[in-house]
Design a protein around this motif. Structure first.
Motif, short mmCIF file in Angstrom:
data_model
loop_
_atom_site.label_atom_id
_atom_site.label_comp_id
_atom_site.label_asym_id
_atom_site.label_seq_id
_atom_site.Cartn_x
_atom_site.Cartn_y
_atom_site.Cartn_z
N LYS A 182 2.03 -22.56 -4.87
CA LYS A 182 2.46 -21.38 -4.12
C LYS A 182 1.61 -20.20 -4.54
O LYS A 182 1.41 -19.96 -5.73
N ILE A 183 1.08 -19.46 -3.56
CA ILE A 183 0.31 -18.24 -3.85
C ILE A 183 0.89 -17.12 -3.00
O ILE A 183 0.96 -17.23 -1.77
N LEU A 184 1.29 -16.04 -3.66
CA LEU A 184 1.79 -14.85 -2.99
C LEU A 184 0.86 -13.70 -3.34
O LEU A 184 0.54 -13.49 -4.51
N ALA A 185 0.38 -12.97 -2.32
CA ALA A 185 -0.56 -11.87 -2.56
C ALA A 185 -0.10 -10.64 -1.80
O ALA A 185 0.28 -10.73 -0.63
N CYS A 186 -0.15 -9.48 -2.47
CA CYS A 186 0.33 -8.27 -1.83
C CYS A 186 -0.62 -7.10 -2.07
O CYS A 186 -1.42 -7.10 -3.01
N ASP A 187 -0.51 -6.12 -1.21
CA ASP A 187 -1.27 -4.87 -1.36
C ASP A 187 -0.52 -3.79 -0.60
O ASP A 187 0.12 -4.07 0.43
N THR A 188 -0.58 -2.57 -1.11
CA THR A 188 0.11 -1.46 -0.44
C THR A 188 -0.68 -0.90 0.73
O THR A 188 -0.16 -0.11 1.51
#
Length: 295
Positions: A182-188
């Protein structure tokens, strides 16, 4: 209007060569679509021209504020700059500049390359990245540090959280290793999330990574490996959440070598007596193993 004749705008900043990286940081904070550095003289101590390319020119006061902040963050003062000019430029001109500057970058098993460059090394894992910003294209020291640490710590079946994904390069590197569940990636930043998704598709790993606009929260859950390639002023306020989200390894970068005492003090206060620090140029990465917590 055709792409070839589309008019863009540029901000050109003449500065001491030691301040070039700080200025690129400032231009990216102003949402530049690209940056380049023209070495206008041969001498290593002579001024260079750092150029940022924009669809619309930002407000002059905002430009000055971001440049001032960027210089201060990197330990420079405003006297490092001798001139700032604004110009218009055809799209074809700055795209040509990108193609001159962005070449394949080797980091361990990886080769990070723009789509137009061929890579003829079957032993390497190729990451294709559209160069939309200086950070996250593989050439910046913080990206190199993080990619090397991902390759070192990531194990088969590990889950990954990439906080501040930018162009998505670190999440993509993890996906291409084919070790993750599982890979979760975020950015504002909305544009960054869009670019990261496009780059994931370019590398054939879009189905392996979940991207979302936002940041880490206390409710995000836990992951084996957490990556935060941000800046020290962003990392410190969320450090507790980063630690809480980490089951095994926390990789942090975007930290200047001169800021090492700040991150070491913060980690010490949280009960971490040992952590790995790697240095490249002016930058460091800090990797914390949860087993090393003394709390």
């Amino acid at each position: 209007m055709s792409e070839k004749k589309q008019e863009w705008f540029s901000i050109e900043i003449t500065a001491a060569p030691t301040a070039a990286e700080a200025i690129e940081f400032a231009l990216n904070s102003l949402d530049a679509k690209g940056t380049s550095i023209n070495h206008v003289r041969k001498g290593p101590t002579e001024d260079v021209v750092v150029i940022g390319y924009f669809v619309d020119l930002p407000d002059e006061d905002r430009v000055l504020d971001e440049i001032h902040y960027g210089l201060r963050s990197y330990g420079h003062d405003d006297e490092s700059i001798s001139n700032i000019t604004r110009n218009s430029v055809e799209n074809a001109d700055w795209l040509a500049e990108w193609k001159k500057h962005w070449k394949p970058t080797v980091i361990g098993r990886f080769v990070i390359a723009p789509p137009w460059e061929s890579v003829n090394d079957p032993e390497k894992i190729v990451i294709r990245i559209e160069p939309n910003m200086a950070f996250g294209t593989g050439t910046h020291e913080t990206t190199k540090l993080c990619v090397a640490e991902i390759e070192r710590v990531l194990k088969d079946g590990d889950t990954v959280l990439d906080v501040g994904t930018g162009t998505g390069i670190l999440a993509i590197a993890a996906a291409l290793l084919k070790r993750t569940t599982k890979i979760l990636a975020c950015d504002t930043d909305t544009d960054s999330v869009k670019i990261a998704r496009e780059n994931a598709e370019l590398n054939g790993v879009a189905s392996s990574i979940e991207f979302y606009e936002g940041s880490i929260t206390p409710a995000i859950g836990t992951f084996d490996v957490v990556i935060a390639n941000l800046t020290i002023d962003v990392i410190l306020p969320i450090l507790q959440m980063l630690i809480a989200a980490t089951e095994k390894s926390l990789i942090m970068s975007g930290i200047l070598a001169t800021q090492r005492p700040q991150i070491e003090e913060a980690l010490s206060e949280m009960g971490f007596a040992e952590f790995q620090v790697n240095e490249l140029g002016e930058w460091i990465s800090v990797t914390v193993e949860r087993a090393n917590s003394q709390a």
